[in-house]
Design a protein around this motif. Sequence first.
Motif, PDB file in Angstrom:
ATOM      1  N   LYS A 156       0.863  -1.192   0.000  1.00  0.00           N
ATOM      2  CA  LYS A 156       0.000   0.000   0.000  1.00  0.00           C
ATOM      3  C   LYS A 156       0.892   1.233   0.000  1.00  0.00           C
ATOM      4  N   ASP A 186      -3.120   4.879  -0.900  1.00  0.00           N
ATOM      5  CA  ASP A 186      -3.955   5.501   0.134  1.00  0.00           C
ATOM      6  C   ASP A 186      -3.696   6.998   0.114  1.00  0.00           C
ATOM      7  N   ASN A 188      -5.583   9.232   1.837  1.00  0.00           N
ATOM      8  CA  ASN A 188      -6.035   9.840   3.096  1.00  0.00           C
ATOM      9  C   ASN A 188      -6.849  11.120   2.875  1.00  0.00           C
ATOM     10  N   GLU A 212      -7.469   4.076  -1.470  1.00  0.00           N
ATOM     11  CA  GLU A 212      -8.168   4.339  -0.222  1.00  0.00           C
ATOM     12  C   GLU A 212      -8.405   5.829  -0.088  1.00  0.00           C
ATOM     13  N   ASP A 236     -12.186   4.630   4.132  1.00  0.00           N
ATOM     14  CA  ASP A 236     -11.594   4.399   5.443  1.00  0.00           C
ATOM     15  C   ASP A 236     -12.102   5.509   6.371  1.00  0.00           C
ATOM     16  N   GLU A 237     -11.514   6.718   6.256  1.00  0.00           N
ATOM     17  CA  GLU A 237     -11.914   7.830   7.126  1.00  0.00           C
ATOM     18  C   GLU A 237     -13.423   8.124   7.039  1.00  0.00           C
ATOM     19  N   LYS A 259     -11.795  -0.489  10.873  1.00  0.00           N
ATOM     20  CA  LYS A 259     -10.941  -0.368  12.049  1.00  0.00           C
ATOM     21  C   LYS A 259     -11.821  -0.649  13.274  1.00  0.00           C
TER      22      LYS A 259
HETATM   23 MG   LIG Z   1      -6.344   4.515   5.116  1.00  0.00          MG
END
Ligand SMILES: [Mg+2]
Length: 353
Positions: A156, A186, A188, A212, A236-237, A259
Amino acid sequence: MTAECDRVDLEPFSLRLARPLDTARGTIDHREGFLVRVACDGESGVGEATPLPGWTESLDDCEAALERATERAGSDGYEAALDALDARETPAARHGLSLALADARARATDEPLYRYLGGEAEVDAVPVNATVGDGDVETSVADAESAVDEGFDCLKVKVGARSLTADFDRVEAVREACPDATLRADANGSWDRETARRAMGQFGGHGVEYVEQPLPTGDLTGHADLRGGPVGVALDESLGEHGVDAVLAAGAADVLVLKPMALGGPDRARDAALRAREAGLEAVVTTTIDAVYARTAAVHVAASLAPLPACGLATADFLAEDLASDPAPVVHGAVTVPEGKGNVPAGGGSSSA
Ligand SMILES: [Mg+2]
């Protein structure tokens, strides 16, 4: 069951990181949280609440929620205390109590946590990805090559901290150096819609499996619009901000990055993965740079859902110290699933590593 016996003990901890970590709320050099101990069904269980502001409640809010839960357990029992912890408001606190109870009950039924959570097959190991952090082309290639040498076949690459041209050069060079690896990126949440569209088009030429969080957390519509090309969209976030149901309803992702600490517990993370599957999406499990109890619980969540694509569970190295020896070491690109009873088996697990 006598409710007065439902006792919760809290023990604060603070662990140094191996190196400072950039987070959404600034740079941190410690992970702080609480061990949550319970005794039920004749066994004791250990949970971990390690809040990471930006992803979960603050340390103070976590402590306050756990103290309320402790009182509630004493008067009304463990289940009432768990029900009173809000998975959206105080996910780390709920994770701590939920894990402690699941650990005790798995021990009482003499099975590893992943089987207690609902895993049907025996699982030895869960494949994991290595992370290639932001860096120049040479550093990125060196990091990628050393991960492949260690046995990782999924990489990643962190992107979005430099220009798209620079990131494209990095991804291209990593692809050339590691032709057989599965590549992910990713961002972010650092791109705007136009940059994300160009990035996904370019990364597709290098077989990047998914990106991601290409866009900011709030932009579910933008993420939905990015789907359908050769590169998948993983969220994700956004899951922390909107919750799993809203993300599924918006059709905003191909893959959910789960998560457990941010979702309110191992049970909640597994439930989210099952709902994602029902909706035709993939899920991967990762951590919030947790200590050994939560990290191992995330391994059990992934094992309970096997087979999964490579997960983000190789995070022990972020810590310079830990609360117990690691029962789930990474060996050749896969994390070992502890086979003893409960979460972290007594004596550090069945592995001799
Ligand atoms: Mg992430």
